[in-house]
Design a protein around this motif. Structure first.
Motif, PDB file in Angstrom:
ATOM      1  N   GLY A  12       2.050   2.005  -3.403  1.00  0.00           N
ATOM      2  CA  GLY A  12       1.019   2.235  -4.406  1.00  0.00           C
ATOM      3  C   GLY A  12       0.717   1.037  -5.267  1.00  0.00           C
ATOM      4  N   VAL A  13       1.036  -0.164  -4.775  1.00  0.00           N
ATOM      5  CA  VAL A  13       0.743  -1.395  -5.509  1.00  0.00           C
ATOM      6  C   VAL A  13      -0.620  -1.903  -5.067  1.00  0.00           C
ATOM      7  N   SER A  14      -1.540  -2.050  -6.002  1.00  0.00           N
ATOM      8  CA  SER A  14      -2.915  -2.421  -5.683  1.00  0.00           C
ATOM      9  C   SER A  14      -3.053  -3.936  -5.489  1.00  0.00           C
ATOM     10  N   VAL A  15      -3.691  -4.310  -4.381  1.00  0.00           N
ATOM     11  CA  VAL A  15      -3.976  -5.723  -4.066  1.00  0.00           C
ATOM     12  C   VAL A  15      -5.484  -5.908  -4.066  1.00  0.00           C
ATOM     13  N   PRO A  45      -6.677  -4.991   2.015  1.00  0.00           N
ATOM     14  CA  PRO A  45      -7.905  -5.799   1.948  1.00  0.00           C
ATOM     15  C   PRO A  45      -7.846  -6.970   2.929  1.00  0.00           C
ATOM     16  N   ALA A  61       0.837  -1.206   0.000  1.00  0.00           N
ATOM     17  CA  ALA A  61       0.000   0.000   0.000  1.00  0.00           C
ATOM     18  C   ALA A  61       0.869   1.252   0.000  1.00  0.00           C
ATOM     19  N   ASP A  73     -10.483 -10.870   0.339  1.00  0.00           N
ATOM     20  CA  ASP A  73     -10.304  -9.892  -0.736  1.00  0.00           C
ATOM     21  C   ASP A  73      -8.883  -9.729  -1.238  1.00  0.00           C
ATOM     22  N   SER A  74      -7.898 -10.364  -0.600  1.00  0.00           N
ATOM     23  CA  SER A  74      -6.509 -10.115  -0.999  1.00  0.00           C
ATOM     24  C   SER A  74      -6.055 -10.967  -2.192  1.00  0.00           C
ATOM     25  N   GLU A  78      -5.486  -6.334  -7.498  1.00  0.00           N
ATOM     26  CA  GLU A  78      -5.474  -6.050  -8.930  1.00  0.00           C
ATOM     27  C   GLU A  78      -4.103  -6.270  -9.564  1.00  0.00           C
ATOM     28  N   GLN A  79      -3.032  -5.884  -8.858  1.00  0.00           N
ATOM     29  CA  GLN A  79      -1.690  -6.041  -9.413  1.00  0.00           C
ATOM     30  C   GLN A  79      -0.954  -7.264  -8.868  1.00  0.00           C
ATOM     31  N   SER A 102      -1.624 -10.691  -5.865  1.00  0.00           N
ATOM     32  CA  SER A 102      -2.451 -11.343  -4.843  1.00  0.00           C
ATOM     33  C   SER A 102      -1.573 -11.764  -3.671  1.00  0.00           C
TER      34      SER A 102
END
Length: 333
Positions: free
Chosen positions: A257-260, A280, A254, A326-327, A262-263, A265
């Protein structure tokens, strides 16, 4: 109003028509009392509401009526379940429960066993960090049961990490992931090795690439370095040694800025308290942790480690299941 007088061994002896020493032996060493006499004494004791003093019974029988549980990190929520299960089983058996922590040190663990040996009847060692040879050596002198660890010839209780790790691989494969990285805990951790073996074998069967990195401290603080290493690996899925490490990884991702998911798991192990509170919420492998502590004390109570059956010492394997949150999500295109 005066306090009712407590029934003593002498009251039971007088009512049963036997010596006080016979009453004591009926509870502490029943083999030395005639069967009919013992049944008569127990009936009188129950009618009078007599309960033997646990300390006195321990002194006479040569047992301390005490068990000790040692854990490597008392602050790790993973151990809350085994501790609770062990304590409840000990209480049900009317024996004293002691708890100590070893600070992830094999030397500290051995030292505590040797210092406490005369004060307890047996030890439950959770995620023991001692080498197999050392553990086997101590087991020849002391009553030991292992949790989250297996050593040849010793009783143990483990959650089925092999089958559970396959569930993780199958879940990630179903989401289209072709690569995963296992961020390992300490090299001296038996679980770290077992989880990697199962993950790598499952990945090979699914045609996935699996990489092991580490070791990393199995704590939230270890997540920063672990997350950075995972990003360098290029894998689309991360499997952390435990939930604490996974939560630290989520925090670091986080920050960067790496989306979990989406980018990338993220999956953990243990389903600790709080795994569903992070953002998440964490996908993780769960098992009946409280049952593991209860089962370990049960083995001690039945002398499972010193009187093995014809099939060898008792090995309890508890089921595991993947909790999907959600992760984890579809692999990025």
């Amino acid at each position: 109003m005066p306090t009712p007088k407590r029934t003593t061994v002498y009251d039971v002896a007088r009512e049963a028509g036997v010596a006080a020493s016979t009453v004591s032996r009926a509870f502490s060493n029943p083999r030395r009392v005639n069967g009919a006499t013992r049944r008569h004494v127990l009936e009188i004791a129950e009618r009078l509401g007599y309960h033997p003093n646990p300390l006195a019974t321990a002194l006479q029988s040569g047992h301390t009526a005490t068990v000790a549980m040692l854990v490597p990190d008392i602050a790790n929520p993973h151990f809350f379940g085994p501790i609770r299960g062990a304590e409840r089983r000990a209480t049900a058996a009317d024996i004293t429960f002691m708890l100590g922590f070893t600070e992830e040190s094999a030397d500290t663990e051995r030292d505590k066993i040797e210092r406490l040996a005369r004060s307890v009847d047996g030890f439950v060692l959770a995620s023991s960090r001692m080498p197999e040879a050392t553990t086997a050596e101590l087991a020849r002198e002391h009553n030991l049961v292992l949790i989250d660890r297996q050593v040849e010839g010793l009783p143990s209780v483990v959650v089925d990490n092999a089958a559970g790790s396959r569930q993780i691989v199958d879940h990630l494969a179903s989401l289209g992931h072709r690569s995963l990285v296992y961020l390992s805990g300490p090299h001296i951790s038996w679980l770290a090795g077992e989880r990697w073996r199962a993950l790598s074998a499952g990945a090979e069967e699914r045609g996935m690439t699996a990489t092991r990195l580490g070791p990393f401290p199995p704590q939230v603080a270890g997540g920063g370095a672990a997350a950075d290493a995972a990003l360098v690996s290029g894998a689309t899925a991360v499997v952390a040694h435990n939930d604490l490490l996974a939560i630290g990884i989520l925090r670091r991702l986080a920050e960067r800025g790496v989306s979990v998911p989406e980018q990338i798991s993220v999956v953990g192990y243990d389903d600790i308290f709080g795994a569903d509170f992070c953002v998440p919420a964490l996908t993780t492998l769960a098992g009946p942790q409280e049952e593991s502590g209860r089962a370990a004390v049960e083995i001690l109570l039945t002398k499972g480690s010193t009187r093995p059956s014809d099939d060898g010492p008792r090995r309890v394997v508890l089921p595991s299941h993947l909790v999907i949150r959600d992760s984890t999500g579809p692999a990025p295109e």
